[in-house]
Each structure stands twice: as structure tokens, then as C-alpha cells.
Design a protein around this motif. Structure first.
Motif, PDB file in Angstrom:
ATOM      1  N   ASN A 110     -44.145 -33.496  15.095  1.00 44.47           N
ATOM      2  CA  ASN A 110     -45.506 -32.979  14.945  1.00 44.47           C
ATOM      3  C   ASN A 110     -45.917 -32.184  16.181  1.00 44.47           C
ATOM      4  N   CYS A 111     -44.973 -31.424  16.689  1.00 44.44           N
ATOM      5  CA  CYS A 111     -45.229 -30.548  17.848  1.00 44.44           C
ATOM      6  C   CYS A 111     -44.657 -29.164  17.552  1.00 44.44           C
ATOM      7  N   ASN A 112     -45.379 -28.133  17.940  1.00 45.09           N
ATOM      8  CA  ASN A 112     -44.767 -26.806  17.958  1.00 45.09           C
ATOM      9  C   ASN A 112     -44.554 -26.323  19.393  1.00 45.09           C
ATOM     10  N   PHE A 113     -44.899 -27.179  20.373  1.00 40.37           N
ATOM     11  CA  PHE A 113     -44.449 -26.974  21.747  1.00 40.37           C
ATOM     12  C   PHE A 113     -44.311 -28.356  22.393  1.00 40.37           C
ATOM     13  N   ILE A 114     -43.480 -28.450  23.393  1.00 39.95           N
ATOM     14  CA  ILE A 114     -43.276 -29.722  24.081  1.00 39.95           C
ATOM     15  C   ILE A 114     -43.448 -29.513  25.583  1.00 39.95           C
ATOM     16  N   PHE A 115     -43.774 -30.602  26.281  1.00 42.65           N
ATOM     17  CA  PHE A 115     -43.919 -30.548  27.728  1.00 42.65           C
ATOM     18  C   PHE A 115     -42.559 -30.805  28.387  1.00 42.65           C
ATOM     19  N   PRO A 116     -42.111 -29.904  29.252  1.00 39.19           N
ATOM     20  CA  PRO A 116     -40.863 -30.159  29.971  1.00 39.19           C
ATOM     21  C   PRO A 116     -41.113 -31.037  31.191  1.00 39.19           C
ATOM     22  N   ALA A 117     -40.039 -31.532  31.775  1.00 40.44           N
ATOM     23  CA  ALA A 117     -40.145 -32.139  33.098  1.00 40.44           C
ATOM     24  C   ALA A 117     -40.315 -31.001  34.095  1.00 40.44           C
ATOM     25  N   ILE A 118     -41.158 -31.210  35.099  1.00 39.82           N
ATOM     26  CA  ILE A 118     -41.514 -30.113  35.998  1.00 39.82           C
ATOM     27  C   ILE A 118     -41.193 -30.467  37.451  1.00 39.82           C
ATOM     28  N   ILE A 119     -40.561 -29.516  38.121  1.00 40.89           N
ATOM     29  CA  ILE A 119     -40.430 -29.578  39.573  1.00 40.89           C
ATOM     30  C   ILE A 119     -41.450 -28.580  40.117  1.00 40.89           C
ATOM     31  N   ASP A 120     -42.475 -29.111  40.769  1.00 41.61           N
ATOM     32  CA  ASP A 120     -43.589 -28.277  41.211  1.00 41.61           C
ATOM     33  C   ASP A 120     -43.487 -28.000  42.710  1.00 41.61           C
ATOM     34  N   ARG A 121     -43.009 -26.817  43.044  1.00 36.44           N
ATOM     35  CA  ARG A 121     -43.032 -26.335  44.418  1.00 36.44           C
ATOM     36  C   ARG A 121     -43.836 -25.041  44.421  1.00 36.44           C
ATOM     37  N   SER A 122     -45.035 -25.107  43.898  1.00 37.29           N
ATOM     38  CA  SER A 122     -45.849 -23.917  43.656  1.00 37.29           C
ATOM     39  C   SER A 122     -45.812 -22.964  44.855  1.00 37.29           C
ATOM     40  N   PRO A 123     -45.622 -21.657  44.541  1.00 41.26           N
ATOM     41  CA  PRO A 123     -45.633 -21.041  43.212  1.00 41.26           C
ATOM     42  C   PRO A 123     -44.313 -21.137  42.447  1.00 41.26           C
TER      43      PRO A 123
ATOM     44  N   LEU B 212     -41.951 -22.973  40.090  1.00 47.39           N
ATOM     45  CA  LEU B 212     -41.971 -24.046  39.093  1.00 47.39           C
ATOM     46  C   LEU B 212     -40.637 -24.052  38.356  1.00 47.39           C
ATOM     47  N   ILE B 213     -40.035 -25.202  38.239  1.00 46.36           N
ATOM     48  CA  ILE B 213     -38.794 -25.341  37.474  1.00 46.36           C
ATOM     49  C   ILE B 213     -39.052 -26.327  36.349  1.00 46.36           C
ATOM     50  N   ALA B 214     -38.860 -25.876  35.122  1.00 42.48           N
ATOM     51  CA  ALA B 214     -39.080 -26.721  33.955  1.00 42.48           C
ATOM     52  C   ALA B 214     -37.740 -27.085  33.329  1.00 42.48           C
ATOM     53  N   ILE B 215     -37.575 -28.355  32.978  1.00 48.29           N
ATOM     54  CA  ILE B 215     -36.324 -28.841  32.383  1.00 48.29           C
ATOM     55  C   ILE B 215     -36.643 -29.562  31.082  1.00 48.29           C
TER      56      ILE B 215
ATOM     57  N   THR C 216     -34.717 -34.475  22.990  1.00 45.53           N
ATOM     58  CA  THR C 216     -33.653 -35.402  22.577  1.00 45.53           C
ATOM     59  C   THR C 216     -33.396 -36.517  23.582  1.00 45.53           C
ATOM     60  N   SER C 217     -33.582 -36.243  24.879  1.00 46.08           N
ATOM     61  CA  SER C 217     -33.205 -37.243  25.876  1.00 46.08           C
ATOM     62  C   SER C 217     -34.070 -37.142  27.129  1.00 46.08           C
ATOM     63  N   PRO C 218     -35.257 -37.723  27.116  1.00 42.54           N
ATOM     64  CA  PRO C 218     -36.142 -37.665  28.281  1.00 42.54           C
ATOM     65  C   PRO C 218     -35.537 -38.279  29.548  1.00 42.54           C
ATOM     66  N   ILE C 219     -34.731 -39.340  29.390  1.00 41.66           N
ATOM     67  CA  ILE C 219     -34.135 -39.985  30.564  1.00 41.66           C
ATOM     68  C   ILE C 219     -33.143 -39.049  31.242  1.00 41.66           C
ATOM     69  N   LEU C 220     -32.337 -38.348  30.447  1.00 40.46           N
ATOM     70  CA  LEU C 220     -31.393 -37.382  31.000  1.00 40.46           C
ATOM     71  C   LEU C 220     -32.135 -36.304  31.781  1.00 40.46           C
ATOM     72  N   VAL C 221     -33.246 -35.827  31.212  1.00 38.15           N
ATOM     73  CA  VAL C 221     -34.042 -34.796  31.877  1.00 38.15           C
ATOM     74  C   VAL C 221     -34.596 -35.310  33.206  1.00 38.15           C
ATOM     75  N   ARG C 222     -35.034 -36.568  33.218  1.00 40.41           N
ATOM     76  CA  ARG C 222     -35.559 -37.151  34.453  1.00 40.41           C
ATOM     77  C   ARG C 222     -34.493 -37.190  35.542  1.00 40.41           C
ATOM     78  N   ILE C 223     -33.263 -37.565  35.143  1.00 41.90           N
ATOM     79  CA  ILE C 223     -32.160 -37.641  36.105  1.00 41.90           C
ATOM     80  C   ILE C 223     -31.828 -36.243  36.636  1.00 41.90           C
ATOM     81  N   LEU C 224     -31.817 -35.249  35.743  1.00 42.19           N
ATOM     82  CA  LEU C 224     -31.546 -33.871  36.163  1.00 42.19           C
ATOM     83  C   LEU C 224     -32.614 -33.382  37.139  1.00 42.19           C
ATOM     84  N   ARG C 225     -33.855 -33.721  36.858  1.00 47.79           N
ATOM     85  CA  ARG C 225     -34.946 -33.313  37.743  1.00 47.79           C
ATOM     86  C   ARG C 225     -34.751 -33.914  39.135  1.00 47.79           C
ATOM     87  N   GLU C 226     -34.365 -35.183  39.186  1.00 46.28           N
ATOM     88  CA  GLU C 226     -34.148 -35.837  40.476  1.00 46.28           C
ATOM     89  C   GLU C 226     -33.025 -35.152  41.260  1.00 46.28           C
ATOM     90  N   LYS C 227     -31.963 -34.781  40.553  1.00 47.95           N
ATOM     91  CA  LYS C 227     -30.836 -34.112  41.219  1.00 47.95           C
ATOM     92  C   LYS C 227     -31.250 -32.743  41.745  1.00 47.95           C
TER      93      LYS C 227
END
Length: 470
Positions: free
Chosen positions: A108-121, A123-126, A131-142
Motif C-alpha cells: 500500500n505504498c507508491n513510494f518508500i523511505f530509504p535508509a539515509i546517511i545524512d552528511r548534509s548537503p 545525502l546517501i539513500a539506500i 525486501t530486507s530492512p536489516i540488510l539495508v541497515r548493515i549496508l548503511r553502517e558500513k
């Protein structure tokens, strides 16, 4: 690509949040940092949201959802625990062509929120496309650990100097090369060390340098197909290209790694169908390079193994155009390794010979003695004449039962390995699609013992379809 990654400018734009709990609160905080004008609809709100309403300009407009509330907002977020309400919000928002996200409900979404690395300006979105929020969290940490801490300072300085650079460098290509020089040079090192004044001095001095941006031709071997086999140098060159010439043997996943705004020119050749002759390709390469462009010629396998790379470099040399060559894993090495067939082995083969199967076919009989002396024979581009090759070798003394393999689309997800004997070569060749490689010799018998690519399927690695027809 199931989702198009975009960055929305929400400053002073109205956003509707439906829900008053902790999940809604987290979304409200994100939206506020982006400068959105937030409207809340909720039957009741938690204490944390009450505090946000007092601190920020957030409006609690209603206790009940009404579709009319969607009319004057930019996007919609539903964060309620009422599944029926969430589904209704999604449907009503879609009817009005609104961007809508129902939290933790991908369908029930036509857009989703990515994981964000905020070093403004910066921004890196993953995203894993939900499908796998935990995988995205690990990638963000790396990625967080890899990024320089003051990358935001680098971006801010570049932004302040952008207009000044435009006054010095009029063409987009020259400006791009200037910034590539800056971001790969001592200026960045000074910023990382905190020496901002010295970094700005380097920037100012670089503006007055006019390097010779003459064009050049770089031949890049892209390997047999699996993009993981590209060399680091190949990736670097592909990201610098102004123009890329490629052919049928370069896989789509490799092309995806080329700089996005490069110009792509297809110069593919197939047996009996040449849109561009080799002379035409040489002419195009030289013409583009003389225009001052960074021309990357992508070639399957290695440019100097049956890739006519030598001819293209000869033409560049004669025209006085600078050139480089980036080696690649040739198909014979990559495909046979992925098929579990070692080209040499102390007990089976003491040497290996590479030949082509479409030119001077009569010369293939010179290889008979090699096969009989425990040598491995690799035939490129031999599928269309497989029957003739088989008949010639047998007629000159090769044993009909000599083991052979045909590897189709080696190293790719749809790789196929057909195992048989020399007398069945023509029959097997009719069952495969190109590009394909023929392997003749006793080492083929090791395939059943050493195959590894196919066994990885159970672990979600690329497929290898093994068909044993011996």
C-alpha cells in the motif's frame, strides 16, 4: 529496478501524516528536518507528538480522516494500526495521484523511505525495495564507516565555488574534468585534515591551470559477462568516459556501471551481420578522440584475445591519438573456471591452445596432434561451424569419444554447460545460444567433479544450468 530513487524538495510543502503514535512521530521528525509543512490527522496523539506540535509549526487539523484532506498536500504518510483505514488512504491518494506511504505495508505504498546517511548537503539513500530492512541497515553502517567525516565540508566548499568555476570553464566536459581533478587531488586531502584555507588556495590555483584535455582512446576488457570480474581500473575508466562504444559481448550489468551521462554507441557485430565494419569502428574512435573526448571502447573478454584490440590501437597510433589498454579476463579463462574445467592439469593437460572457429577452418587440423598429446583446445566463435570442426578433427585422427564441452554465456546467470564427445559436437552446438565457447580435451572430464557455480544456486548465487549429454 523496481523503484526510481529521487530526492524530493519538501521545504514549505504541505505533507499529511495520518496517525498519532511513535511511528508517526519518527516520520514527522524526518519531514521537519526536510523543511516540510506538516499536517496531522489522528484520533489522539502521543505525548511526544504533543511536544513536537509545541516546538515546531505542525498543525493537528482533524481527528478523523477525510479524503478531501488529500487535495492540497504534496505527499501522504499513513501510520495507523487500522489496516482498513490504511488501505482506504492508499486508494484515495492514488486516485488523486499523490505520493503515499503506508508505514510497514509495502503493497500500500507508491513510494518508500530509504535508509539515509545524512552528511548534509551530501545525502546517501539506500533501499532494498522493501525486501530486507536489516540488510539495508548493515549496508548503511558500513558506508558510514567508509565516508570521510567532513564530506559535508567538501560539498559545501564545492557548492560555493561552482559558479566561479563556470566562469573559468565554459564547456560541461571541461568543468567535469576540473572537478574530477579536484576531488582526486591534494585539495580534498587538505579539507580532510581540516586545512580549509590551504584547500581553498589549491582550488584557486587549479583554476588557472589549463591541462591538455586532448582526447584519448581506452580499450577496456569487460570479461566474459559477470560484472564482478571487472578490474578496479576498468571501473575507474568507465566512470570517466565521455563516449562509450560497445558490442554484443558486453553484458547489460557491465553497461550499468558506466557513467550515467556518457554517450553510448552500439557497434556490435555478429556472424554474417556487421552494422559497422572494423574500419568504420576505427574511424569513429579516432574522430571522437580528435574532438577532445575521453573515448572508452568496451570489449568482451580481453581486448587482445580475438578482440581486434590490436587493430584499433594500431589505427589510434597512426592517427596520433593517445591510447591505453585495460586487460580483462578472457572468455576462455572465465567461462571454463565457472564451469569447473581447469585448462591445464598435471594428469590431463600440459598446455592449452586458443583458436577461432570461423576463419581459415582448414588450419584447425593443425591442432589434432595437440589434442592427442594431452593438450586442451579452446575454440572461440566456433558454434556455427561445429559440425565441420568435428568432422575435420575426426577425419585427421582425433578419437570420436574425445571429451568436449560447450559453455554458453559463461559466468552469467543463464550460463549453460553442455558435456559430450567430439562426434556429438555439432548436435550439442545446435542446442545453445551465443556467445559460446568450445572446449576439447581430457580436462572436460573434471567438470562433474569440480563444478562449483551450479552448486551455489541454493545460496542464491547466479544460476548455472548443467546439461550432461555425454
Amino acid at each position: 529496478m523496481n523503484y526510481l530513487p529521487i530526492f524530493a524538495y519538501l521545504y514549505h510543502r504541505p505533507v499529511l501524516v495520518i496517525g498519532g503514535g511513535i511511528v508517526a512521530k519518527r516520520k514527522i521528525e524526518q519531514l521537519y528536518r526536510a523543511g516540510a509543512y506538516i499536517k496531522i490527522v489522528a484520533s489522539q496523539i502521543c505525548n511526544e507528538i504533543e511536544e513536537l506540535i509545541e516546538l515546531y509549526q505542525i498543525e493537528w487539523i482533524s481527528t478523523k480522516f477525510d479524503p478531501i484532506q488529500l487535495d492540497n498536500v504534496f505527499l501522504v504518510i499513513a501510520a495507523t494500526n487500522d489496516a482498513i483505514l490504511n488501505e482506504n488512504i492508499y486508494k484515495e491518494a492514488n486516485i488523486r495521484f499523490k505520493l503515499v506511504n503506508v508505514v510497514d505495508d509495502k503493497f500500500n505504498c507508491n513510494f518508500i523511505f530509504p535508509a539515509i546517511i545524512d552528511r548534509s548537503p551530501v545525502l546517501i539513500a539506500i533501499s532494498s525495495s522493501g525486501t530486507s530492512p536489516i540488510l539495508v541497515r548493515i549496508l548503511r553502517e558500513k558506508l558510514e564507516a567508509l565516508l570521510p567525516k567532513n564530506i559535508s565540508e567538501i560539498a559545501l566548499i564545492a557548492g560555493k565555488w561552482r559558479n566561479k568555476v563556470k566562469k573559468y570553464f565554459f564547456s560541461l566536459s571541461d568543468r567535469r574534468r576540473f572537478w574530477e581533478r579536484i576531488f582526486n587531488g591534494p585539495c580534498i586531502n587538505q579539507i580532510i585534515k581540516g586545512n580549509i584555507k590551504k584547500a581553498k588556495l589549491i582550488l584557486h590555483n587549479e583554476l588557472n591551470i589549463r591541462p591538455n584535455y586532448s582526447g584519448k582512446i581506452i580499450l577496456v576488457g569487460t570479461g566474459p559477462g559477470d560484472s564482478n570480474l571487472l578490474t578496479l581500473r576498468a571501473l575507474q575508466v568507465m566512470q570517466l568516459a565521455d563516449v562509450v562504444l560497445y558490442d554484443n559481448l558486453v553484458s547489460k550489468e557491465v553497461l550499468e556501471l558506466v557513467r550515467r551521462d556518457a554517450e553510448f554507441i552500439f557497434v556490435g557485430k555478429k556472424f554474417g551481420c556487421h552494422i559497422f565494419s572494423q574500419k568504420d569502428i576505427n574511424t569513429i574512435l579516432i574522430k571522437l578522440a580528435l574532438q577532445g573526448k575521453y573515448v572508452v571502447r568496451l570489449k568482451g573478454g580481453d581486448p587482445f584475445i580475438f578482440g581486434r584490440g590490436g587493430e584499433e590501437i594500431q589505427a589510434a597510433k597512426e592517427a596520433g591519438v593517445p591510447f591505453q589498454v585495460v586487460p580483462g579476463i578472457t572468455a576462455a579463462i572465465g567461462a571454463t573456471v565457472y564451469a569447473g574445467i581447469p585448462l591445464t592439469h598435471r594428469d590431463y593437460a600440459h598446455g592449452v591452445t586458443f583458436i577461432t572457429g570461423h576463419d581459415h577452418l582448414e588450419n584447425i587440423t593443425d591442432c589434432v596432434s595437440l589434442i592427442l598429446k594431452k593438450q586442451t583446445l579452446i575454440i572461440y566463435m566456433g558454434i556455427t561451424k561445429a559440425t565441420k570442426i568435428s568432422n575435420l578433427l575426426v577425419s585427421k585422427g582425433c578419437i570420436k569419444s574425445t571429451p568436449i564441452a560447450i559453455i554458453s554465456k559463461g559466468t552469467r546467470q543463464d550460463q549453460k554447460v553442455l558435456i559430450g564427445t567430439l562426434e556429438k559436437l555439432g548436435c550439442l552446438a545446435s542446442c545453445v545460444s551465443t556467445p559460446a565457447l568450445i572446449v576439447i580435451g581430457e580436462v572436460v572430464n573434471l567438470h562433474s567433479k569440480l563444478t562449483w557455480f551450479n552448486s551455489e544456486v541454493k545460496y542464491q548465487h547466479p544460476k548455472s544450468c548443467i546439461i550432461n549429454l555425454s
